[in-house]
Design a protein around this motif. Sequence first.
Motif, mmCIF file in Angstrom:
data_model
loop_
_atom_site.group_PDB
_atom_site.id
_atom_site.type_symbol
_atom_site.label_atom_id
_atom_site.label_comp_id
_atom_site.label_asym_id
_atom_site.label_seq_id
_atom_site.Cartn_x
_atom_site.Cartn_y
_atom_site.Cartn_z
ATOM 1 N N GLU A 80 59.768 -20.644 -17.425
ATOM 2 C CA GLU A 80 58.707 -21.595 -18.121
ATOM 3 C C GLU A 80 58.063 -22.230 -18.223
ATOM 4 O O GLU A 80 56.805 -22.916 -18.593
ATOM 5 N N HIS A 81 57.796 -22.777 -16.876
ATOM 6 C CA HIS A 81 56.831 -24.289 -16.688
ATOM 7 C C HIS A 81 55.507 -23.505 -16.028
ATOM 8 O O HIS A 81 54.094 -23.945 -16.444
ATOM 9 N N LEU A 82 55.596 -22.203 -15.616
ATOM 10 C CA LEU A 82 54.557 -20.988 -15.412
ATOM 11 C C LEU A 82 53.907 -20.589 -17.111
ATOM 12 O O LEU A 82 52.529 -20.972 -17.256
ATOM 13 N N ASP A 83 54.361 -20.218 -17.617
ATOM 14 C CA ASP A 83 54.109 -20.253 -18.923
ATOM 15 C C ASP A 83 53.436 -21.783 -20.505
ATOM 16 O O ASP A 83 52.171 -21.607 -20.667
ATOM 17 N N ARG A 84 53.259 -22.674 -20.168
ATOM 18 C CA ARG A 84 53.474 -23.751 -20.252
ATOM 19 C C ARG A 84 52.580 -23.922 -19.815
ATOM 20 O O ARG A 84 51.127 -23.947 -20.352
ATOM 21 N N TYR A 85 51.942 -24.190 -18.438
ATOM 22 C CA TYR A 85 50.752 -23.628 -17.185
ATOM 23 C C TYR A 85 49.550 -22.978 -18.004
ATOM 24 O O TYR A 85 48.959 -23.695 -18.402
ATOM 25 N N GLU A 86 50.487 -22.015 -18.358
ATOM 26 C CA GLU A 86 48.685 -20.843 -18.648
ATOM 27 C C GLU A 86 48.546 -21.530 -20.244
ATOM 28 O O GLU A 86 47.452 -21.115 -20.535
ATOM 29 N N LYS A 87 49.596 -21.597 -21.102
ATOM 30 C CA LYS A 87 49.306 -22.589 -22.531
ATOM 31 C C LYS A 87 48.336 -23.453 -22.351
ATOM 32 O O LYS A 87 47.374 -23.728 -23.088
ATOM 33 N N LEU A 88 48.897 -24.432 -21.571
ATOM 34 C CA LEU A 88 48.182 -25.855 -21.460
ATOM 35 C C LEU A 88 47.978 -26.530 -20.544
ATOM 36 O O LEU A 88 46.689 -27.186 -20.856
ATOM 37 N N THR A 90 48.388 -27.688 -17.825
ATOM 38 C CA THR A 90 48.778 -28.769 -17.721
ATOM 39 C C THR A 90 48.734 -29.102 -15.840
ATOM 40 O O THR A 90 49.697 -28.095 -15.972
ATOM 41 N N ASP A 91 48.853 -29.131 -14.856
ATOM 42 C CA ASP A 91 48.542 -29.070 -13.035
ATOM 43 C C ASP A 91 50.540 -29.368 -13.255
ATOM 44 O O ASP A 91 51.047 -29.198 -12.418
ATOM 45 N N ALA A 92 51.189 -30.166 -13.637
ATOM 46 C CA ALA A 92 52.311 -30.603 -13.515
ATOM 47 C C ALA A 92 53.112 -29.731 -14.085
ATOM 48 O O ALA A 92 54.213 -29.442 -12.804
ATOM 49 N N ASP A 93 52.559 -29.061 -14.967
ATOM 50 C CA ASP A 93 53.791 -27.940 -15.097
ATOM 51 C C ASP A 93 53.709 -26.473 -14.280
ATOM 52 O O ASP A 93 54.660 -26.267 -13.350
ATOM 53 N N ARG A 94 52.260 -26.313 -12.635
ATOM 54 C CA ARG A 94 52.103 -25.545 -12.335
ATOM 55 C C ARG A 94 52.912 -26.094 -10.785
ATOM 56 O O ARG A 94 53.240 -25.285 -10.334
ATOM 57 N N GLN A 95 52.751 -27.129 -10.553
ATOM 58 C CA GLN A 95 53.041 -27.519 -9.417
ATOM 59 C C GLN A 95 54.610 -27.142 -10.095
ATOM 60 O O GLN A 95 55.737 -26.941 -8.889
ATOM 61 N N ALA A 96 55.623 -27.845 -10.452
ATOM 62 C CA ALA A 96 56.596 -27.730 -10.960
ATOM 63 C C ALA A 96 57.689 -26.452 -11.095
ATOM 64 O O ALA A 96 58.020 -26.172 -10.273
ATOM 65 N N ALA A 97 56.473 -25.099 -11.453
ATOM 66 C CA ALA A 97 56.043 -23.613 -11.411
ATOM 67 C C ALA A 97 56.825 -23.108 -9.748
ATOM 68 O O ALA A 97 57.958 -23.445 -9.728
ATOM 69 N N LEU A 98 56.107 -23.736 -9.204
ATOM 70 C CA LEU A 98 55.900 -23.460 -7.718
ATOM 71 C C LEU A 98 56.596 -24.663 -6.950
ATOM 72 O O LEU A 98 57.644 -23.881 -5.751
ATOM 73 N N GLN A 99 57.235 -25.005 -7.172
ATOM 74 C CA GLN A 99 58.842 -26.072 -6.545
ATOM 75 C C GLN A 99 60.115 -25.291 -7.137
ATOM 76 O O GLN A 99 60.735 -24.832 -5.877
ATOM 77 N N LEU A 100 60.253 -24.878 -8.175
ATOM 78 C CA LEU A 100 61.114 -23.792 -8.322
ATOM 79 C C LEU A 100 60.968 -22.927 -7.740
ATOM 80 O O LEU A 100 62.088 -22.507 -7.593
#
Length: 120
Positions: A80-88, A90-100
């Motif tokens: 979900e975070h990766l999808d949001r990162y790809e759409k918007l 936002t680096d915070a979403d990419r970082q959250a995706a990586l952490q998860l």
Amino acid sequence: MPTPPELPGAPLTGANRFLLPDAQRQSQEAQALERRDAALAFALYQHYQLGLNQSEEAAPWLRRAADWGHPVAGYNLGLEHLDRYEKLGTDADRQAALQLFRASAAAGHERAAQRLRELD
């Protein structure tokens, strides 16, 4: 990985297999919160998301399950975070995706490990 609790009665199929009777759902919600039970939180996520198609009710249970160490929940939330990162973007979403994905991969989730390799 722990499996969701079994429901009494005949096996259910399709989305119905994720539905819980109201009294059982309420009891399981209380137990999940009290015990910080990742498997139970993930089962509740499935109840709301897959059984009832109620994303707003499902989201907190997915987050709890991931926070409490459920590798599939972590992977799904990471997606979900990766999808949001790809759409918007936002680096915070990419970082959250990586952490998860890291946490899920460390717990043995192969698809999370694969996503990490793709993202690095």
